[in-house]
Design a protein around this motif. Structure first.
Motif, PDB file in Angstrom:
ATOM      1  N   ALA A   1      10.809 -31.121  -9.088  1.00 33.79           N
ATOM      2  CA  ALA A   1      11.439 -30.444 -10.232  1.00 33.79           C
ATOM      3  C   ALA A   1      10.641 -30.693 -11.513  1.00 33.79           C
ATOM      4  CB  ALA A   1      12.874 -30.937 -10.404  1.00 33.79           C
ATOM      5  N   ILE A   2      10.195 -31.934 -11.692  1.00 34.28           N
ATOM      6  CA  ILE A   2       9.418 -32.258 -12.905  1.00 34.28           C
ATOM      7  C   ILE A   2       8.165 -31.395 -12.951  1.00 34.28           C
ATOM      8  CG2 ILE A   2       8.100 -34.040 -14.112  1.00 34.28           C
ATOM      9  CD1 ILE A   2       9.968 -36.108 -12.675  1.00 34.28           C
ATOM     10  N   GLU A   3       7.493 -31.302 -11.809  1.00 31.48           N
ATOM     11  CA  GLU A   3       6.265 -30.495 -11.777  1.00 31.48           C
ATOM     12  C   GLU A   3       6.559 -29.032 -12.103  1.00 31.48           C
ATOM     13  OE1 GLU A   3       4.724 -31.779  -7.988  1.00 31.48           O
ATOM     14  OE2 GLU A   3       4.411 -33.774  -8.873  1.00 31.48           O
ATOM     15  N   ALA A   4       7.660 -28.523 -11.566  1.00 31.54           N
ATOM     16  CA  ALA A   4       8.020 -27.128 -11.839  1.00 31.54           C
ATOM     17  C   ALA A   4       8.313 -26.911 -13.324  1.00 31.54           C
ATOM     18  CB  ALA A   4       9.235 -26.728 -10.994  1.00 31.54           C
ATOM     19  N   ILE A   5       9.020 -27.855 -13.914  1.00 36.28           N
ATOM     20  CA  ILE A   5       9.357 -27.739 -15.351  1.00 36.28           C
ATOM     21  C   ILE A   5       8.091 -27.781 -16.196  1.00 36.28           C
ATOM     22  CG2 ILE A   5      10.434 -28.974 -17.289  1.00 36.28           C
ATOM     23  CD1 ILE A   5      12.591 -29.885 -15.162  1.00 36.28           C
ATOM     24  N   LYS A   6       7.234 -28.752 -15.899  1.00 39.08           N
ATOM     25  CA  LYS A   6       6.017 -28.935 -16.697  1.00 39.08           C
ATOM     26  C   LYS A   6       5.045 -27.769 -16.541  1.00 39.08           C
ATOM     27  CE  LYS A   6       7.088 -32.794 -18.652  1.00 39.08           C
ATOM     28  NZ  LYS A   6       7.214 -32.903 -20.112  1.00 39.08           N
ATOM     29  N   ARG A   7       5.055 -27.179 -15.345  1.00 34.48           N
ATOM     30  CA  ARG A   7       4.213 -26.005 -15.128  1.00 34.48           C
ATOM     31  C   ARG A   7       4.649 -24.865 -16.045  1.00 34.48           C
ATOM     32  NH1 ARG A   7       3.964 -26.679  -9.666  1.00 34.48           N
ATOM     33  NH2 ARG A   7       5.850 -25.473  -9.334  1.00 34.48           N
TER      34      ARG A   7
ATOM     35  N   HIS B   1       5.344 -41.110 -12.538  1.00 38.77           N
ATOM     36  CA  HIS B   1       4.078 -40.638 -11.962  1.00 38.77           C
ATOM     37  C   HIS B   1       4.051 -39.117 -11.881  1.00 38.77           C
ATOM     38  CE1 HIS B   1       3.094 -44.742 -10.002  1.00 38.77           C
ATOM     39  NE2 HIS B   1       2.460 -44.585 -11.154  1.00 38.77           N
ATOM     40  N   ALA B   2       5.221 -38.525 -11.653  1.00 40.57           N
ATOM     41  CA  ALA B   2       5.288 -37.052 -11.546  1.00 40.57           C
ATOM     42  C   ALA B   2       5.352 -36.375 -12.913  1.00 40.57           C
ATOM     43  CB  ALA B   2       6.499 -36.650 -10.706  1.00 40.57           C
ATOM     44  N   GLY B   3       5.491 -37.187 -13.988  1.00 37.19           N
ATOM     45  CA  GLY B   3       5.465 -36.591 -15.326  1.00 37.19           C
ATOM     46  C   GLY B   3       6.747 -36.736 -16.129  1.00 37.19           C
ATOM     47  N   ALA B   4       7.700 -37.548 -15.649  1.00 39.40           N
ATOM     48  CA  ALA B   4       8.945 -37.735 -16.412  1.00 39.40           C
ATOM     49  C   ALA B   4       8.630 -38.343 -17.779  1.00 39.40           C
ATOM     50  CB  ALA B   4       9.905 -38.645 -15.646  1.00 39.40           C
TER      51      ALA B   4
END
Ligand code: PBG
Length: 322
Positions: free
Chosen positions: A102-108, A156-159
């Motif tokens: 989810a974090i990756e999707a949001i940041k994308r 690590h995933a961008g939180a």
């Protein structure tokens, strides 16, 4: 002859005068919007007791991110619901788990939207408790390293912020140490410091499939008869390195928000939880209340009590209509 004494009504004569002396203002940039994420693809699934709230798979998040950004709501609080649950909640700390996805999707979609993550075991454990269970009881100390691992996987995933909600003693210190050791000293912790054992979480547990399979959470969540304990919990979390302390639920706990506000200089967050949202939505749907007016009054009251930040399911709808 004019009255020689102060008359409060003099300052209420017009909207402009009232605004001039208003003590409290609601700003969308101090809202956090909670979201529920499930694994898979193409899922947008309404939560029955929370009209307007859905469970999304990561690929369906783009419109939510766009709406938050358009409404000026800067942060999303992510709750993950894994496809598989087990005894030790291993989905919580999987580096490719549902929250990292989810974090990756949001940041994308928009790297400026803050990704705040709920750090807890209850959505991931087959028994639904917030920690590891041993001999029928939640084992506080055995849970700490798993929470630290979970926070690390999220960062690590961008939180941008991690928010432990498990209520294990010592978890803020454990998470802080793990982040610091990993060179992540700049990532803040928003601690659910004052979290009551509350019937107001009912709809959330439906949304997150996290109702405990046996017993309840009263051995680790707080007793709503107490408020001094709240001040103590917040002070402990502050000592352990919390950057923001939270009170939850909000509406039935305004006295607690005020008490915590009075004893800490840290930012205070308040969580306007699922049951509070459901009550407003149900009464509004029946035509018994003016939803907009009620939501404004509720959120303003939470602010007035001392919350700097409000976590609320109303955030997007409310900010959009301003
Ligand atoms: C635990 C958690 C809960 C909520 C946020 N984090 C549920 C619980 O303690 O049972 C409740 C939020 C809400 O009701 O909106 N991970």
């Amino acid at each position: 002859m004019e009255t020689p004494f102060y008359r409060p009504r003099r300052l209420r004569k017009s909207p402009a005068l009232r605004a001039l002396v208003a003590e409290t203002a609601l700003r969308p940039d101090a809202f956090i919007y909670p979201i529920f994420i499930v694994e898979g693809k193409g899922v947008v699934q309404p939560v029955e007791a929370m009209p307007g709230i859905n469970r999304y798979s990561p690929d369906k998040l783009a419109p939510v991110v766009a709406e938050a950004s358009k409404a000026g709501v800067p942060a999303l609080l992510i709750f993950g619901i894994p496809a598989e649950k087990d005894e030790v909640g291993s989905g919580a700390y999987a580096e490719d788990g549902v929250v990292p996805q989810a974090i990756e999707a949001i940041k994308r979609e928009n790297k400026n939207i803050l990704a705040v993550t709920d750090v807890c075991m209850c959505e991931y454990t087959s028994h639904g408790h917030c920690g590891v269970v041993k001999d029928g009881d939640v084992d506080n100390d055995a849970t700490l390293p798993l929470l630290a691992k979970t926070a690390l996987a999220h960062v690590h995933a961008g939180a941008d912020i991690v928010a432990p909600s498990d209520m294990m003693d010592g978890r803020v210190a454990a998470i802080r140490a793990a982040l610091d050791d990993a060179g992540l000293a700049d990532t803040p912790i928003m601690a659910y410091s004052v979290k009551y054992s509350s019937a107001f979480y009912g709809p959330f547990r439906e949304a997150a499939e996290s109702a405990p399979a046996f017993g309840d959470r009263r051995t680790y969540q707080m007793d709503f008869r107490n408020s001094r304990e709240a001040v103590r919990e917040a002070a402990l979390d502050e000592d352990e390195g919390a950057d923001i302390v939270m009170v939850k639920p909000a509406l039935a706990y305004l006295d607690v928000i005020a008490a915590v506000r009075a004893q800490t200089d840290l930012p205070v967050a308040a969580y306007n939880v699922s049951g509070e949202y459901a009550m407003v939505k149900a009464a509004a749907k029946a035509g018994w209340i003016d939803e907009r007016a009620i939501v404004t009054e509720i959120l303003t009251a939470i602010k007035r009590a001392g919350a700097d930040i409000i976590i609320t399911y109303h955030a997007l709808e409310f900010a959009r209509q301003r």
